[in-house]
Design a protein around this motif. Sequence first.
Motif, PDB file in Angstrom:
ATOM      1  N   ARG A 233       0.960  -1.118  -0.021  1.00  0.00           N
ATOM      2  CA  ARG A 233      -0.037  -0.063   0.062  1.00  0.00           C
ATOM      3  C   ARG A 233       0.903   1.269  -0.023  1.00  0.00           C
ATOM      4  O   ARG A 233       2.119   1.172   0.192  1.00  0.00           O
ATOM      5  N   THR A 234       0.487   2.286  -0.424  1.00  0.00           N
ATOM      6  CA  THR A 234       1.068   3.724  -0.143  1.00  0.00           C
ATOM      7  C   THR A 234       0.705   4.344   1.015  1.00  0.00           C
ATOM      8  O   THR A 234      -0.400   4.011   1.692  1.00  0.00           O
ATOM      9  N   TRP A 235       1.634   5.278   1.241  1.00  0.00           N
ATOM     10  CA  TRP A 235       1.506   6.135   2.580  1.00  0.00           C
ATOM     11  C   TRP A 235       1.300   7.628   2.495  1.00  0.00           C
ATOM     12  O   TRP A 235       1.982   8.015   1.485  1.00  0.00           O
ATOM     13  N   TYR A 236       0.198   8.183   2.955  1.00  0.00           N
ATOM     14  CA  TYR A 236       0.041   9.667   2.855  1.00  0.00           C
ATOM     15  C   TYR A 236       1.407  10.435   3.386  1.00  0.00           C
ATOM     16  O   TYR A 236       2.050  11.258   2.956  1.00  0.00           O
ATOM     17  N   HIS A 237       1.712   9.799   4.783  1.00  0.00           N
ATOM     18  CA  HIS A 237       2.757  10.480   5.321  1.00  0.00           C
ATOM     19  C   HIS A 237       4.198   9.648   5.276  1.00  0.00           C
ATOM     20  O   HIS A 237       4.715   8.932   5.748  1.00  0.00           O
ATOM     21  N   THR A 238       4.475   9.757   3.741  1.00  0.00           N
ATOM     22  CA  THR A 238       5.946   9.424   3.666  1.00  0.00           C
ATOM     23  C   THR A 238       6.505  10.264   2.607  1.00  0.00           C
ATOM     24  O   THR A 238       5.974  11.196   2.098  1.00  0.00           O
ATOM     25  N   ARG A 239       8.088  10.393   2.827  1.00  0.00           N
ATOM     26  CA  ARG A 239       8.394  11.463   2.004  1.00  0.00           C
ATOM     27  C   ARG A 239       9.826  10.800   1.377  1.00  0.00           C
ATOM     28  O   ARG A 239      10.079   9.976   1.526  1.00  0.00           O
ATOM     29  N   LYS A 240      10.256  11.477   0.238  1.00  0.00           N
ATOM     30  CA  LYS A 240      11.349  10.924  -0.555  1.00  0.00           C
ATOM     31  C   LYS A 240      12.417  11.401   0.283  1.00  0.00           C
ATOM     32  O   LYS A 240      12.554  12.300   0.953  1.00  0.00           O
ATOM     33  N   LEU A 241      13.546  10.459   0.210  1.00  0.00           N
ATOM     34  CA  LEU A 241      14.665  10.499   1.237  1.00  0.00           C
ATOM     35  C   LEU A 241      15.569  11.733   0.654  1.00  0.00           C
ATOM     36  O   LEU A 241      15.753  11.719  -0.662  1.00  0.00           O
ATOM     37  N   SER A 242      15.770  12.850   1.488  1.00  0.00           N
ATOM     38  CA  SER A 242      16.458  13.840   0.799  1.00  0.00           C
ATOM     39  C   SER A 242      18.003  13.660   0.918  1.00  0.00           C
ATOM     40  O   SER A 242      18.514  12.721   1.526  1.00  0.00           O
ATOM     41  N   ARG A 243      18.828  14.464   0.919  1.00  0.00           N
ATOM     42  CA  ARG A 243      20.329  14.571   0.767  1.00  0.00           C
ATOM     43  C   ARG A 243      20.527  14.038   2.410  1.00  0.00           C
ATOM     44  O   ARG A 243      21.517  13.278   2.649  1.00  0.00           O
ATOM     45  N   ASP A 244      20.250  14.934   3.089  1.00  0.00           N
ATOM     46  CA  ASP A 244      20.396  14.953   4.545  1.00  0.00           C
ATOM     47  C   ASP A 244      20.076  13.468   4.969  1.00  0.00           C
ATOM     48  O   ASP A 244      20.795  13.001   5.712  1.00  0.00           O
TER      49      ASP A 244
ATOM     50  N   PRO B 119      -0.272   6.929  -5.788  1.00  0.00           N
ATOM     51  CA  PRO B 119       1.136   7.290  -5.286  1.00  0.00           C
ATOM     52  C   PRO B 119       0.918   8.668  -4.305  1.00  0.00           C
ATOM     53  O   PRO B 119       0.012   9.361  -4.294  1.00  0.00           O
ATOM     54  N   THR B 120       2.029   8.825  -3.455  1.00  0.00           N
ATOM     55  CA  THR B 120       1.753   9.925  -2.391  1.00  0.00           C
ATOM     56  C   THR B 120       1.441  11.559  -2.987  1.00  0.00           C
ATOM     57  O   THR B 120       0.479  11.987  -2.379  1.00  0.00           O
ATOM     58  N   PRO B 121       1.980  12.005  -4.052  1.00  0.00           N
ATOM     59  CA  PRO B 121       1.719  13.002  -4.370  1.00  0.00           C
ATOM     60  C   PRO B 121       0.358  13.201  -4.998  1.00  0.00           C
ATOM     61  O   PRO B 121      -0.555  14.369  -4.490  1.00  0.00           O
ATOM     62  N   GLU B 122      -0.269  12.272  -5.653  1.00  0.00           N
ATOM     63  CA  GLU B 122      -1.500  12.156  -5.887  1.00  0.00           C
ATOM     64  C   GLU B 122      -2.526  12.231  -4.742  1.00  0.00           C
ATOM     65  O   GLU B 122      -3.520  12.781  -4.939  1.00  0.00           O
ATOM     66  N   LEU B 123      -2.202  11.423  -3.734  1.00  0.00           N
ATOM     67  CA  LEU B 123      -2.744  11.338  -2.565  1.00  0.00           C
ATOM     68  C   LEU B 123      -3.035  12.752  -2.047  1.00  0.00           C
ATOM     69  O   LEU B 123      -4.197  13.194  -1.683  1.00  0.00           O
ATOM     70  N   LYS B 124      -2.089  13.652  -1.988  1.00  0.00           N
ATOM     71  CA  LYS B 124      -2.118  14.967  -1.387  1.00  0.00           C
ATOM     72  C   LYS B 124      -3.162  15.655  -2.323  1.00  0.00           C
ATOM     73  O   LYS B 124      -3.893  16.410  -1.681  1.00  0.00           O
ATOM     74  N   ARG B 125      -3.042  15.773  -3.647  1.00  0.00           N
ATOM     75  CA  ARG B 125      -3.759  16.416  -4.358  1.00  0.00           C
ATOM     76  C   ARG B 125      -5.237  16.001  -4.048  1.00  0.00           C
ATOM     77  O   ARG B 125      -6.213  17.083  -3.859  1.00  0.00           O
ATOM     78  N   ARG B 126      -5.620  14.700  -4.168  1.00  0.00           N
ATOM     79  CA  ARG B 126      -7.133  14.192  -3.985  1.00  0.00           C
ATOM     80  C   ARG B 126      -7.698  14.729  -2.652  1.00  0.00           C
ATOM     81  O   ARG B 126      -8.712  14.957  -2.334  1.00  0.00           O
ATOM     82  N   ALA B 127      -6.766  14.563  -1.643  1.00  0.00           N
ATOM     83  CA  ALA B 127      -7.216  14.942  -0.130  1.00  0.00           C
ATOM     84  C   ALA B 127      -7.456  16.206  -0.041  1.00  0.00           C
ATOM     85  O   ALA B 127      -8.720  16.378   0.524  1.00  0.00           O
ATOM     86  N   ALA B 128      -6.848  17.126  -0.849  1.00  0.00           N
ATOM     87  CA  ALA B 128      -7.069  18.674  -0.704  1.00  0.00           C
ATOM     88  C   ALA B 128      -8.504  18.921  -1.142  1.00  0.00           C
ATOM     89  O   ALA B 128      -9.403  19.692  -0.921  1.00  0.00           O
ATOM     90  N   GLU B 129      -8.697  18.172  -2.688  1.00  0.00           N
ATOM     91  CA  GLU B 129     -10.021  18.309  -3.257  1.00  0.00           C
ATOM     92  C   GLU B 129     -11.240  17.843  -2.566  1.00  0.00           C
ATOM     93  O   GLU B 129     -12.086  18.539  -2.299  1.00  0.00           O
TER      94      GLU B 129
END
Lengths: 276, 570
Positions: A233-244, B119-129
């Motif tokens: 599944r995907t997660w809303y609260h996940t971020r791409k790893l940054s350089r840090d 995917p996460t960026p799409e989640l954010k867009r749809r959630a806001a809508e």
Amino acid sequence: MKKLFNYNEADSFVHNLCGVSKLIGFLAMTFTVMLTFDVRVIGVVMVLAVLTFRVSGIKLRDLKVVLYYISFFVTLNFIMTFIFDPGYGVRLYGTEHVLFAITERYTMTEEQLFYQLTKISKYAATIPFGLLFFLTTHPSEFAASMNRIGLHYKVAYTVSLTLRYLPDIYSEYQIISKAQQARGLEMSKKQKLGKRIKEYFKMIFPLIMSSLDRINNISDAMDLRGFAKHNKRTWYHTRKLSRDDIMVIIFTVTIFAGSVAVTIFINHGRFWNPFI
Amino acid sequence: MKQEPAVGFSDFTFKYFAQSKPTLKNINLTINKGEKILIIGPSGSGKSTLGNCINGLIPHSYKGKIEGSLLVAGKNPSALKISDLSKSIGTVLQDTDGQFVGLSVVEDIVFALENDLVPTPELKRRAAEVAELVGLGSVLKNSPQEVSGGQKQRTSLGGVLVDDVDILLFDEPLANLDPATGKKAMELIDDIHRKSGKTVIIIEHRIEDVLHRDVDRIVLMHEGEIVADMAPHDMIASDLFFRFGIREPLYVTLLKYAGINITPEMNPAYMSSIDIDSHKEEILRWYRAEEIDLPEAKGDETLGVKNLTFAYTSRKILKDINFSIKKGEMLAIVGRNGAGKSTLSKLICGFEKGHSGEILFNGENAGSRSIAERATVVGYVMQNPNHMITEHRIFDEIALGLRLRGIGDEEIAERVEKTMRICGLERFMKWPISALSYGQKKRVTIASILVLEPEILILDEPTAGQDYRHYTEIMEFLKELNRELGITIILITHDMHLMMEYTKRSIVLSEGELIADTDSSDVLTNVDIVEKGSLKETSIYHIARHIGIENPKSLVDRFISHEASLRRDK
């Protein structure tokens, strides 16, 4: 107890890291310290812990209660170690330098003191990283982070659900307990311990019944919205790893590797012996 | 070409494996695309089971035997996975807390999408809508403990709207909401229905509140069967509600009292559509015919609250509350969730400590008394009886409080039996509690408090989730206790019917302040209090305004007085 962990939202290098890199960092530091009894290595981790705390901007006085608890248990551990096996240090390091003697059995040696201080330093080096992880990671990121380092999402999501419902169940327990006390149930220290434990069990019965109802509802709600449909599944609260993030992961894993190297090539074992 | 219906039952029968008789019998029902349907019926009529058949929980989560056929969006739910079904039908459940599975509003909204690997960026867009659509933009990051009941329900609605489903199913959407929030919920559902053209199915028993906005049809269920499927105006004009124990809208009751025959031509289904003008004279004649006769409460003060202020950390929950309750009164404490109602009752019972100001029992400051000591004066009955019951047998449950107080067996037997008689439980003497219905369990919990002989009973939402028959049963019982035994009864409630029918006086809290302490009929006709207290004006108020009665309260009083006289005659 509105929230389980008092996550404090702030803008610092540590806060801005991804949950997953913080989790890896925390685990790497923990394993490093678990592996070795070499105070030099532990010392390095301790210095890092202090620095990371500084960077995170978390004030020690906000953690007063937690720190009291921890120091209480560490002190207790220190005393108990001595009481149960005061000669362990001598056997471990193979020499004996007596500092002072209380009785024949309870003789404090430099070796024993050194061993016990090493042990304390291990706690002192890992606990700050554990606290930092919980204090600077948004609870929502826990599940996503655990899933990302390989745990199945169903297991990871259980953690998230626990964090979600624990405060509700806790406040439910409070009100059930108060209502029983109103009927005359004595729950204070005036009551005998055995009886008190029995009364606690009685209150747990309605709590379990309502929790079962709740679980039923939760699983219906999750089924209806397609939970467990796919293997991922995907997660809303996940971020791409940054350089840090990548730097932190590389750095902490390197330290762990370093500790492994020290153990194998320099100390030829988990202990560093300054006495010979 | 004939359009395919959204939902089609034909000769459908369902029996749970755990039960001996079918819960749904021979159902024939067609719901067309874009229709808005209201399904009503008393508890146990099978309306929720019908909903669970449509959304696929039956047979996927609850097993049973199905006969006949059911098609949802042209497909057989039994043959699909529940997750596939969730692409075409979205369900908003009754329990606003249980279905909130995310750690924050936004996570709950996107839950279905996460499961669908969006995917996460799409989640954010749809959630806001979606958040925009259901009006949650400002609380996206809040935890479930930080949002109101109405916002939780909006979150759940958002959670099914993200999937762009064709059918929306609401299972008792009003059950956990205060009147004003319930009204807004019906408006939101209606707006979404109008804008999107989705099929909307609402399962409820609070008819008047649902009919705040239009529906296309009303389906009435009784004992597992559909007994009527009619246009709203026809349904309201019929005698079906009376026959099947469903509460009709209050304004309809009023017109009937005034001797008016309700016909479909009057468009009686909605307060906004009913033709009152041509019956104005009849209503006025009835209004003037009798003196209003409402007894005043007399007697000494039994509970006093003076300058009561309470705060968690720095947030004030109650601010300088003052009131006095006389012996033998029956009154309501109302206000939205979080207004301080339950904190107030917890302080009175001693569950919470650390307030400033005074709480007086019969003139004596109760401040230093323990929970158990206060319980001899004031008894607290929780909303959910299952939260209170710890024993297996009814006798033991009622006797518990006496045993804990160390009273002798003989006296216990005597007092428990007496209480069981008062509560109409004597024939259940030997029964296990698990065999009782919800309403009977409620009686047991009331009995278990009553046996301690308190002077005051505080009941938290005594009728929440109950249909009209159970509601009447519980309330008539409380009224009897009040009248026969002289017990003071304080009801914490959202239910405006309850306020109007059973309590002379109401105390309204709003954001920790007492904003009104007056006649219930006053509260329900005062626009200012209604708004601040998150209530809704009674429909009788609108009639009064419409026919030009200067003081709408007097029409409400006339109504209450009439009902009281009917009950006396019975």
